[in-house]
Design a protein around this motif. Structure first.
Motif, PDB file in Angstrom:
ATOM      1  N   PHE A  60       0.842  -1.197   0.000  1.00  0.00           N
ATOM      2  CA  PHE A  60       0.000   0.000   0.000  1.00  0.00           C
ATOM      3  C   PHE A  60       0.876   1.246   0.000  1.00  0.00           C
ATOM      4  O   PHE A  60       1.768   1.382   0.826  1.00  0.00           O
ATOM      5  N   VAL A  61       0.601   2.137  -0.922  1.00  0.00           N
ATOM      6  CA  VAL A  61       1.332   3.389  -1.050  1.00  0.00           C
ATOM      7  C   VAL A  61       0.460   4.519  -0.507  1.00  0.00           C
ATOM      8  O   VAL A  61      -0.699   4.669  -0.923  1.00  0.00           O
ATOM      9  N   GLN A  62       1.008   5.306   0.414  1.00  0.00           N
ATOM     10  CA  GLN A  62       0.249   6.415   0.974  1.00  0.00           C
ATOM     11  C   GLN A  62       0.088   7.534  -0.051  1.00  0.00           C
ATOM     12  O   GLN A  62       1.037   7.907  -0.730  1.00  0.00           O
ATOM     13  N   LYS A  63      -1.135   8.022  -0.139  1.00  0.00           N
ATOM     14  CA  LYS A  63      -1.456   9.107  -1.065  1.00  0.00           C
ATOM     15  C   LYS A  63      -2.066  10.271  -0.271  1.00  0.00           C
ATOM     16  O   LYS A  63      -3.216  10.210   0.154  1.00  0.00           O
ATOM     17  N   TRP A  64      -1.272  11.334  -0.069  1.00  0.00           N
ATOM     18  CA  TRP A  64      -1.771  12.486   0.667  1.00  0.00           C
ATOM     19  C   TRP A  64      -2.852  13.220  -0.112  1.00  0.00           C
ATOM     20  O   TRP A  64      -3.658  13.936   0.468  1.00  0.00           O
ATOM     21  N   SER A  65      -2.901  13.040  -1.391  1.00  0.00           N
ATOM     22  CA  SER A  65      -3.945  13.689  -2.179  1.00  0.00           C
ATOM     23  C   SER A  65      -5.319  13.132  -1.849  1.00  0.00           C
ATOM     24  O   SER A  65      -6.339  13.722  -2.225  1.00  0.00           O
ATOM     25  N   ALA A  66      -5.374  12.006  -1.152  1.00  0.00           N
ATOM     26  CA  ALA A  66      -6.671  11.470  -0.728  1.00  0.00           C
ATOM     27  C   ALA A  66      -7.315  12.381   0.302  1.00  0.00           C
ATOM     28  O   ALA A  66      -8.539  12.409   0.437  1.00  0.00           O
ATOM     29  N   LEU A  67      -6.490  13.134   1.066  1.00  0.00           N
ATOM     30  CA  LEU A  67      -7.023  14.081   2.041  1.00  0.00           C
ATOM     31  C   LEU A  67      -7.151  15.474   1.453  1.00  0.00           C
ATOM     32  O   LEU A  67      -8.086  16.200   1.775  1.00  0.00           O
ATOM     33  N   ALA A  68      -6.198  15.882   0.622  1.00  0.00           N
ATOM     34  CA  ALA A  68      -6.221  17.208  -0.001  1.00  0.00           C
ATOM     35  C   ALA A  68      -6.182  17.028  -1.516  1.00  0.00           C
ATOM     36  O   ALA A  68      -5.137  16.683  -2.083  1.00  0.00           O
ATOM     37  N   PRO A  69      -7.307  17.227  -2.202  1.00  0.00           N
ATOM     38  CA  PRO A  69      -7.348  16.987  -3.655  1.00  0.00           C
ATOM     39  C   PRO A  69      -6.344  17.811  -4.445  1.00  0.00           C
ATOM     40  O   PRO A  69      -5.919  17.388  -5.521  1.00  0.00           O
ATOM     41  N   ASP A  70      -5.964  18.995  -3.918  1.00  0.00           N
ATOM     42  CA  ASP A  70      -5.030  19.841  -4.649  1.00  0.00           C
ATOM     43  C   ASP A  70      -3.581  19.576  -4.263  1.00  0.00           C
ATOM     44  O   ASP A  70      -2.670  20.293  -4.693  1.00  0.00           O
ATOM     45  N   PHE A  71      -3.348  18.544  -3.438  1.00  0.00           N
ATOM     46  CA  PHE A  71      -1.983  18.219  -3.016  1.00  0.00           C
ATOM     47  C   PHE A  71      -1.259  17.526  -4.164  1.00  0.00           C
ATOM     48  O   PHE A  71      -1.781  16.607  -4.800  1.00  0.00           O
ATOM     49  N   GLU A  82       2.351  15.654  -5.355  1.00  0.00           N
ATOM     50  CA  GLU A  82       3.614  15.049  -4.959  1.00  0.00           C
ATOM     51  C   GLU A  82       4.660  15.303  -6.039  1.00  0.00           C
ATOM     52  O   GLU A  82       4.415  15.086  -7.223  1.00  0.00           O
ATOM     53  N   ILE A  83       5.832  15.787  -5.620  1.00  0.00           N
ATOM     54  CA  ILE A  83       6.907  16.040  -6.572  1.00  0.00           C
ATOM     55  C   ILE A  83       8.137  15.261  -6.147  1.00  0.00           C
ATOM     56  O   ILE A  83       8.395  15.058  -4.960  1.00  0.00           O
ATOM     57  N   GLU A  84       8.886  14.767  -7.112  1.00  0.00           N
ATOM     58  CA  GLU A  84      10.086  13.993  -6.851  1.00  0.00           C
ATOM     59  C   GLU A  84      11.344  14.855  -6.839  1.00  0.00           C
ATOM     60  O   GLU A  84      12.390  14.428  -6.345  1.00  0.00           O
ATOM     61  N   GLU A  85      11.262  16.069  -7.391  1.00  0.00           N
ATOM     62  CA  GLU A  85      12.418  16.962  -7.405  1.00  0.00           C
ATOM     63  C   GLU A  85      11.915  18.404  -7.430  1.00  0.00           C
ATOM     64  O   GLU A  85      10.725  18.665  -7.666  1.00  0.00           O
ATOM     65  N   ASN A  86      12.820  19.338  -7.154  1.00  0.00           N
ATOM     66  CA  ASN A  86      12.449  20.751  -7.141  1.00  0.00           C
ATOM     67  C   ASN A  86      12.022  21.218  -8.534  1.00  0.00           C
ATOM     68  O   ASN A  86      12.632  20.858  -9.551  1.00  0.00           O
ATOM     69  N   ILE A  87      10.952  22.007  -8.547  1.00  0.00           N
ATOM     70  CA  ILE A  87      10.469  22.559  -9.805  1.00  0.00           C
ATOM     71  C   ILE A  87      10.301  24.069  -9.649  1.00  0.00           C
ATOM     72  O   ILE A  87      10.134  24.579  -8.533  1.00  0.00           O
ATOM     73  N   GLU A  88      10.349  24.778 -10.742  1.00  0.00           N
ATOM     74  CA  GLU A  88      10.167  26.229 -10.715  1.00  0.00           C
ATOM     75  C   GLU A  88       8.685  26.540 -10.611  1.00  0.00           C
ATOM     76  O   GLU A  88       7.871  26.025 -11.389  1.00  0.00           O
ATOM     77  N   TYR A  89       8.324  27.375  -9.631  1.00  0.00           N
ATOM     78  CA  TYR A  89       6.915  27.653  -9.368  1.00  0.00           C
ATOM     79  C   TYR A  89       6.424  28.782 -10.268  1.00  0.00           C
ATOM     80  O   TYR A  89       7.072  29.827 -10.376  1.00  0.00           O
ATOM     81  N   ASP A  90       5.290  28.538 -10.915  1.00  0.00           N
ATOM     82  CA  ASP A  90       4.674  29.556 -11.762  1.00  0.00           C
ATOM     83  C   ASP A  90       3.460  30.124 -11.037  1.00  0.00           C
ATOM     84  O   ASP A  90       2.520  29.393 -10.711  1.00  0.00           O
ATOM     85  N   GLU A  91       3.520  31.437 -10.798  1.00  0.00           N
ATOM     86  CA  GLU A  91       2.425  32.094 -10.095  1.00  0.00           C
ATOM     87  C   GLU A  91       1.190  32.164 -10.993  1.00  0.00           C
ATOM     88  O   GLU A  91       1.282  32.514 -12.176  1.00  0.00           O
ATOM     89  N   LYS A  92       0.042  31.833 -10.403  1.00  0.00           N
ATOM     90  CA  LYS A  92      -1.209  31.922 -11.151  1.00  0.00           C
ATOM     91  C   LYS A  92      -1.629  33.381 -11.295  1.00  0.00           C
ATOM     92  O   LYS A  92      -1.301  34.234 -10.467  1.00  0.00           O
TER      93      LYS A  92
END
Length: 414
Positions: free
Chosen positions: A335-346, A348-358
């Motif tokens: 079983f793999v834990q999925k935090w998106s099950a609690l927060a739909p907008d969560f 998961e990233i495996e490495e740093n990414i550049e954030y684009d402001e909405k």
């Protein structure tokens, strides 16, 4: 909480794929999970019985050693409530154990783990007992009488047939299914011990009879290297045994290696069937899908022949014992834990990414509209009192099961 974090697709999976753990204390011969799936009983070659707590990651919580069998245990059966265990052995006896008397004492006197008072009844026979089943409902008052009758049938010859294996029908236990040395399936009514139906299933010894927990399918393992899957008739609504039809739905065999099968087991809804193979060169478990009869998975990981195999329904775990080492192998679903099950907008990233402001991320929010929306949500009726009746996999969690007392101040392994 933990179930909420699990991947719902993994939770829905009904058969294990990965060797998750091994248990090794003594030489295990047979195993049996309790009905709720939180305990595992292991019968050893020295005649004693171990109880593992699967909730605490496989820790030993009881060792039934005093007044135990003097030869290897051949079968273990749990009562539905989880308090009693029925064991059979090559020492010609069946024993009934009361687990409420393990590691506990009314006078608060510290007891040894090998508590002799846990064994409450012994029945001796005139030969080795190879299997014993506890009645699914009347597990205490009449089990000794019924088990005595059932096991005596193993040594009686009916039309030159020797009864080899027996099992009760699930849920009500109104019938006893027996398999003979000539490949016949005999059905006996439990209350009258009257033979009501017979049908020839194979031309050789019947080694195993397994009825699925929902009572819909029967697996017949015979020494002709074939496992026959049979559709069960409606034994409750069709009261006339002459109208029963046992139709063979699928036949499972290895046509290349011509493997014999040691033991078989269904999952909870009989959608899958697992079997352990006979022979020093075969170390795997085979899983078939029962609707089409196709082989879908071979469980690997052991380095020895596997004997007894059981399916833990509620935890989706398959357990099996090794012939040479006596080790218990447990396969389960990772079983793999999925935090998106609690927060739909969560995300998961495996490495740093550049954030684009909405574009509208820092816009001024209308407080009045936000307050109105919050008030509308507060008007919704939310039930925080009623408890859930099923878990993430659809199993009933309201079923009460006996909790074995544990003496935490003593070493469980002595």
């Amino acid at each position: 909480m933990n179930l909420s974090l699990q991947d719902p697709f993994a939770v829905a999976k009904e058969y294990p794929e990965t060797l998750a753990s091994t248990l090794h204390y003594g030489h295990s011969v047979v195993i049996q999970f309790n009905h709720k799936g939180d305990y595992l009983a292991s019968g050893l070659s020295d005649g004693s019985i171990l109880i593992y707590d699967l909730i605490s990651n496989g820790g030993v919580i009881a060792h039934l050693a005093e007044d135990s069998h003097t030869r290897p245990v051949t079968s273990i059966s749990w009562s539905k409530c989880g308090r009693f265990i029925l064991s059979s052995s090559q020492d010609w006896s069946c024993k009934l154990w009361d687990l409420s008397k393990v590691n506990s004492d009314e006078d608060d006197v510290e007891l040894e783990l090998e508590n002799s008072s846990a064994m409450i009844r012994t029945v001796k026979f005139d030969g080795p007992i190879w299997s014993a089943s506890m009645h699914p409902q009347d597990h205490f008052n009449n089990e000794e009488e019924e088990e005595e009758e059932e096991n005596n049938r193993k040594r009686k010859k009916v039309e030159k047939h020797v009864t080899l294996v027996t099992t009760f029908t699930p849920n009500d236990g109104s019938y006893i299914f027996t398999g003979t040395s000539k490949g016949w399936l005999n059905i006996t009514k439990t209350d009258t011990l009257e033979l009501v139906h017979s049908i020839k299933m194979a031309n050789s010894n019947i080694k195993n009879l397994v009825i699925s927990s929902n009572g819909r399918k029967l697996a017949v393992n015979s020494s002709d290297r074939i496992i026959r899957q049979v559709n069960m008739p409606d034994l409750i609504n069709i009261t006339d045994p002459d109208e029963w039809e046992f139709e063979t739905d699928h036949k499972y065999q290895d046509v290349v290696n011509r493997l014999q099968w040691n033991s078989v087991a269904f999952n909870h809804n009989a959608e899958f069937l697992v079997a352990s193979s006979y022979g020093q060169s075969s170390h795997d478990l085979y899983i078939w899908e029962t609707s089409m009869g196709s082989l879908i998975k071979i469980l690997e990981g052991s380095n020895e022949e596997l004997i007894d195999v059981k399916w833990n329904y509620s935890r989706c775990t398959i357990g099996s014992t090794g012939l040479d080492s006596g080790m218990i192998y447990l396969w389960s679903v990772p079983f793999v834990q999925k935090w998106s099950a609690l927060a739909p907008d969560f995300v998961e990233i495996e490495e740093n990414i550049e954030y684009d402001e909405k574009e509208d991320e820092f816009d001024i929010i209308d407080e009045d509209a936000l307050t109105k929306k919050r008030l509308e949500e507060e008007d919704m009726d939310v039930d925080v009192i009623t408890k859930e009746t099923v878990d993430a996999r659809g199993f009933d969690i309201t079923q009460q099961s006996f909790v074995i007392p544990i003496n935490y101040e003593k070493s469980l392994l002595g």
